[in-house]
Design an enzyme around this catalytic site. Structure first.
Site, PDB file in Angstrom:
ATOM      1  N   LEU A  31      15.811   6.748   8.352  1.00 36.93           N
ATOM      2  CA  LEU A  31      16.969   6.429   9.183  1.00 36.93           C
ATOM      3  C   LEU A  31      16.712   5.223  10.077  1.00 36.93           C
ATOM      4  O   LEU A  31      17.620   4.436  10.338  1.00 36.93           O
ATOM      5  CB  LEU A  31      17.363   7.635  10.034  1.00 36.93           C
ATOM      6  N   GLY A  46      25.006  11.355  14.460  1.00 39.30           N
ATOM      7  CA  GLY A  46      24.477  12.695  14.240  1.00 39.30           C
ATOM      8  C   GLY A  46      24.011  12.811  12.807  1.00 39.30           C
ATOM      9  O   GLY A  46      24.573  12.189  11.914  1.00 39.30           O
ATOM     10  N   GLY A  47      22.983  13.578  12.606  1.00 40.78           N
ATOM     11  CA  GLY A  47      22.472  13.728  11.243  1.00 40.78           C
ATOM     12  C   GLY A  47      22.137  12.381  10.650  1.00 40.78           C
ATOM     13  O   GLY A  47      21.338  11.626  11.191  1.00 40.78           O
ATOM     14  N   GLU A  48      22.792  12.074   9.562  1.00 40.31           N
ATOM     15  CA  GLU A  48      22.576  10.795   8.884  1.00 40.31           C
ATOM     16  C   GLU A  48      23.785   9.882   9.025  1.00 40.31           C
ATOM     17  O   GLU A  48      24.014   9.010   8.191  1.00 40.31           O
ATOM     18  CB  GLU A  48      22.273  11.054   7.404  1.00 40.31           C
ATOM     19  N   GLU A  49      24.554  10.057  10.083  1.00 39.60           N
ATOM     20  CA  GLU A  49      25.765   9.263  10.283  1.00 39.60           C
ATOM     21  C   GLU A  49      25.598   8.295  11.447  1.00 39.60           C
ATOM     22  O   GLU A  49      24.920   8.594  12.429  1.00 39.60           O
ATOM     23  CB  GLU A  49      26.966  10.168  10.534  1.00 39.60           C
TER      24      GLU A  49
END
Length: 106
Positions: free
Chosen positions: A2, A23-26
């Site tokens: 990331l 958030g997460g992979e966003e």
């Protein structure tokens, strides 16, 4: 991984862009002074550049792709609707094949 995508986002984004991990992979990317069409073109360049970037130092044959949802504040009216429109467009990008750019008007 990331961190590398974030670095690519930083390097490829227009100078006045603001971005953050959502958030997460966003990630979110704000493109002030861009029309919807200009924003779509800018994120297509980012999407294609990330797809073509060599990440093999992280793992052999690693390919990273991104799906993008684009929305315009002019079409949304307020911040919550803007995020909702972008999220709906992102969902369509993921559901219709990934590694693509969808807009609120698609």
């Amino acid at each position: 991984m990331l961190e590398r995508v974030a670095q690519q986002l930083k390097e490829l984004s227009p100078a006045n862009a603001k971005y953050a991990r959502w958030g997460g992979e966003e990630f979110t990317l704000l493109l002030p002074e861009h029309s919807l069409e200009q924003a779509i073109n800018a994120v297509r360049i980012i999407q294609q550049s990330i797809e073509q970037h060599d990440f093999s130092d992280l793992a052999p044959l690693l390919n990273i792709t991104v799906s993008v949802g684009v929305a315009s504040v002019e079409n949304a009216g307020d911040y919550n609707r803007l995020l909702n429109h972008a999220d709906q467009a992102l969902y369509r990008a993921k559901q219709t094949g990934r590694n693509k750019v969808e807009s609120e008007l698609s």
